[in-house]
Structure formats: C-alpha cells, structure tokens
Scaffold this motif. Sequence first.
Motif, short mmCIF file in Angstrom:
data_model
loop_
_atom_site.label_atom_id
_atom_site.label_comp_id
_atom_site.label_asym_id
_atom_site.label_seq_id
_atom_site.Cartn_x
_atom_site.Cartn_y
_atom_site.Cartn_z
N PHE A 116 57.82 49.44 21.28
CA PHE A 116 58.91 49.41 22.61
C PHE A 116 58.25 50.95 23.33
CE2 PHE A 116 62.50 51.56 23.90
CZ PHE A 116 62.74 50.49 25.00
N TYR A 117 58.29 50.69 24.19
CA TYR A 117 58.30 51.66 25.50
C TYR A 117 58.91 51.45 27.12
CZ TYR A 117 53.40 51.89 23.53
OH TYR A 117 52.39 51.12 22.82
N LYS A 118 59.69 52.49 26.97
CA LYS A 118 61.01 53.03 28.42
C LYS A 118 59.95 52.75 28.98
CE LYS A 118 63.51 56.04 25.80
NZ LYS A 118 64.89 57.40 25.83
N HIS A 119 60.63 52.22 29.70
CA HIS A 119 60.34 51.70 31.46
C HIS A 119 59.92 53.44 32.23
CE1 HIS A 119 59.88 50.19 35.37
NE2 HIS A 119 61.27 50.78 35.84
N SER A 120 60.08 54.18 31.45
CA SER A 120 59.57 55.55 32.25
C SER A 120 58.14 55.79 32.21
CB SER A 120 60.11 56.76 32.68
OG SER A 120 60.49 57.26 31.52
N ASP A 121 57.15 55.39 31.03
CA ASP A 121 56.52 55.85 29.59
C ASP A 121 55.44 54.60 30.35
OD1 ASP A 121 54.32 55.58 28.06
OD2 ASP A 121 56.17 56.12 26.15
N PRO A 122 54.46 55.48 30.66
CA PRO A 122 52.90 54.57 31.17
C PRO A 122 52.12 53.71 29.94
CG PRO A 122 52.46 56.75 30.72
CD PRO A 122 54.27 56.50 30.54
#
Length: 254
Positions: free
Chosen positions: A157-163
């Motif tokens: 899982f990656y947040k929206h701000s994570d490239p």
Amino acid sequence: MDRPSTSKARGICKYYQTLRGCYAGDKCKFLHGDPKTDKSKDAATRLTPYDQSKTCRYFASGFCKHGDKCWFRHVPPPQPKEIALQVDPIDEVCTICFEKPTLYGLLAGCSHVFCITCLKEWRDPKAKSFDVVQSGVHKKCPMCRTPSKFITPSSLFYKHSDPRKEQTISAYKDSMARLPCRYFVQSKAKKPFCPFGKDCFYQHLNDDGTPYTFVEGADASMRVNIIIPPFDVKLLISRILASPPVSRAPLFRF
C-alpha cells in the motif's frame, strides 16, 4: 502457506540426513526431505532450500499475480526511514471490511485503504440500483468520492503522496498493455468494440499490427440514456376529453 511443488525435478540431498549435515545451506538445490514419506505441508519436502531462499521480484516491485501460490518468498522491499516512521499498522486496514488486505486495490487520487475484493464489489454495477449507476458514484472512492476510472492491484500500500504509487500504477499499465483485449479480439471480425475504449489498459491491434485507437473512453459506454417512446399528442388530448369526469366524494359528512 500451501506452496506448489517445484517444476524442476531434483533428487533428495544425500547429506541432509547424515551426521555431518548439508554444508550447502540455502544454496542446496536438492530436497531436504522425502515428499513420499513426509505427508506434512512443510515447504522443505517440496521446495529445495535454494528455491525457498529466493524472493519474488514481482512482489517487491508492487504486484504478484500468483499471490499465495507463488513459489518464491514475498518479502516487502525496505522502506526509507522517513516513510517507515509515518506508517501506522492501523492505517493499512481496509476501510470496508476492517481486515488486513492480502492484495490492495489502489485508487488514483486518494489515500484510502481497500482490499481489492471489497473494492470490486463496490464498483460492480450489477448489485447497484439504476439511480446509483446513473450517478456514477460506484466509480468513486467509497470514502471521499474521488473519481477513479480503474483499480490497480498492489501487494503493497502506498499513499497518494508517495511517488512509488505512481510507479506501481505505471508498471501495471505497461504489463497489461502487452496482453490483447478480449473484447476487442471477439468483436474485431464485425466492428471493433471495447467497453473501456481509449481508457482500456489492454492491447488493441489491427490485423496489420498497427494500434487501433478508440475515440471515446469508458465514460461513453457507461453513459445511461433514458429513451422516451414517441406518442401522438392529438390522440392523448382526445382521450383526456372523452374520459368521464371524476366525481369526488366529500371529505366530511355533517
């Protein structure tokens, strides 16, 4: 985890059951156990130590389509310290079923956590009413209502701000672009058709190998049109005038 047997036929390590043991360790390419006599589900009787020590590069890059049936170990890649300190285990729980997802469904534009099974059920138009499908709310995030035309399966899982989220989405699109679209292949003999149009991730090729480009995208096929059948206005007025007047009884009697 029940793992399949290795496809490479190898014998049993002759040093494993001796007093000296096997000096090869994780590099041994022979089985450390007899799969015929050992009926346990231990991976040591079905996979060599060499196979067990290898990690899945697809899982590390973001997505492994084999899931729990993958031969290799699913080890998450190391995260930078500044990102690892910000991650809270409770933040990676699906906001629909409140379980830890084994496969995440990433939506473009938001950072809410969903397992891909719950997200597919939310976006399935068959279980929705006509008003919901017409409004298009099922194609938005269940929490913040951010529009998203597709779901990206991801092992991490990656947040929206994570490239790394954008890298995972791009890698998924590139892998899908190498596969032919089944809707396009089935309809190419008559008239090329794909319900997702230009938004489709899969491959659309003509017979000569050139790419086929659709003008419209998924919004066109999902658009709901209300068709009103034509009627004769004069006939309708004549029927209204010819109908007997409706007599209404008094509401109260004195």
